[in-house]
Design an enzyme around this catalytic site. Structure first.
Site: not given
Ligand SMILES: [Zn+2]
Length: 278
Positions: A51, A250, A2-3
């Site tokens: 977001k 990440r 999800p962005e």
């Protein structure tokens, strides 16, 4: 993953299913809201902020949720089977007479007074897909800490809201800079392009089922997820390494030929046979 574009699509789906309808089912499967009951109230609005998702409900309430890496909201008609995951991963169910919205694996779920929404989203910088978008402020925020690595500055939602790990890697590629380049070392003309470029990427993708930054079908991303395959532009093997602030690393992808700036010393990836690119 999800962005901002994914969250925008989720908000549109939820808004279409719930807005203007009275809730006939309300089921929170998190201890804090186990007894909360929203049935009988009308859903007013579902809006994305960066977001974050804000579901505004009659009576001055807002359900705030965030998908992070794993979460999702699914909408089902009554005859449809729920396919978002096992039942124990369901965190919230909001139903109307003809649709049911099911929130799976939501790491953030809180019920706020609508007047307190700023507590959930007040820290966010200008929203790339929001009505508050302000490119000059976003750029000023990004450059406020010139020593900070570009990739980290882009992910910091206080600078600008909506960029996740995929767009971070792709934007750095399009800017010709590694994610470790201090943001203040970006050439002035490149820095000036950054806000508009980020907005264009998210806007182009918010209506697409498959995210693409390249415009090429089947080769949708320049570098994200491509290591050790060749860069779409120069055929140098794409590299991967973790980037983060120590608390959260990440995966980050870059082309060591197309992107200038510091990069961690990782072993060169095993070279794979060059693919034919169309
Ligand atoms: Zn390259």
């Amino acid at each position: 993953m999800p962005e901002g574009d994914t969250v925008w699509q989720a908000a549109r789906r939820l808004h279409g299913a719930l807005a203007g309808k009275v809730l006939t089912r309300s089921d929170f499967r998190v201890p804090r809201y186990a007894t909360a009951d929203l049935t009988g109230r009308t859903v007013l609005d579902v809006i994305p902020r960066g977001k974050h998702l804000l579901t505004r409900i009659e009576g001055g309430l807002t359900l705030h949720s965030h998908l992070r890496m794993e979460g999702s909201w699914k909408v089902y008609a009554h005859h449809q089977r729920w396919t978002g995951g096992p039942t124990h991963q369901i965190r919230a169910i909001l139903g109307t007479t003809d649709r049911t919205a099911v929130g799976y694996r939501l790491p953030v779920l809180e019920l706020l007074r609508t007047t307190d929404e700023h507590r959930a989203v007040g820290h966010l910088g200008p929203d790339l897909l929001g009505p508050d978008w302000d490119p000059d402020r976003a750029l000023a925020n990004l450059l406020a800490d010139p020593a900070r690595p570009l990739g980290e500055a882009l992910l910091d939602q206080r600078n600008l809201a909506g960029i996740g790990n995929v767009y971070k890697s792709e934007l750095c590629f399009l800017l010709g800079a590694t994610p470790w380049l201090p943001v203040g070392a970006l050439p002035t003309d490149r820095a000036a392009q950054l806000p508009a470029l980020a907005k264009k990427l998210l806007e182009t993708n918010r209506d697409r089922p498959i995210r693409s930054t390249t415009g090429r079908r089947g080769q949708d991303l320049f570098v994200y997820g491509r290591a050790p395959r060749p860069c779409l532009r120069c055929h140098t093997p794409v590299r991967a390494a973790d980037q983060g602030d120590g608390s959260r690393e990440r995966p980050t992808y870059w082309c060591p030929n197309c992107q200038k700036g510091p990069a961690p010393h990782t072993a060169p990836p095993h070279r794979t046979p060059r693919r034919t690119t169309g």
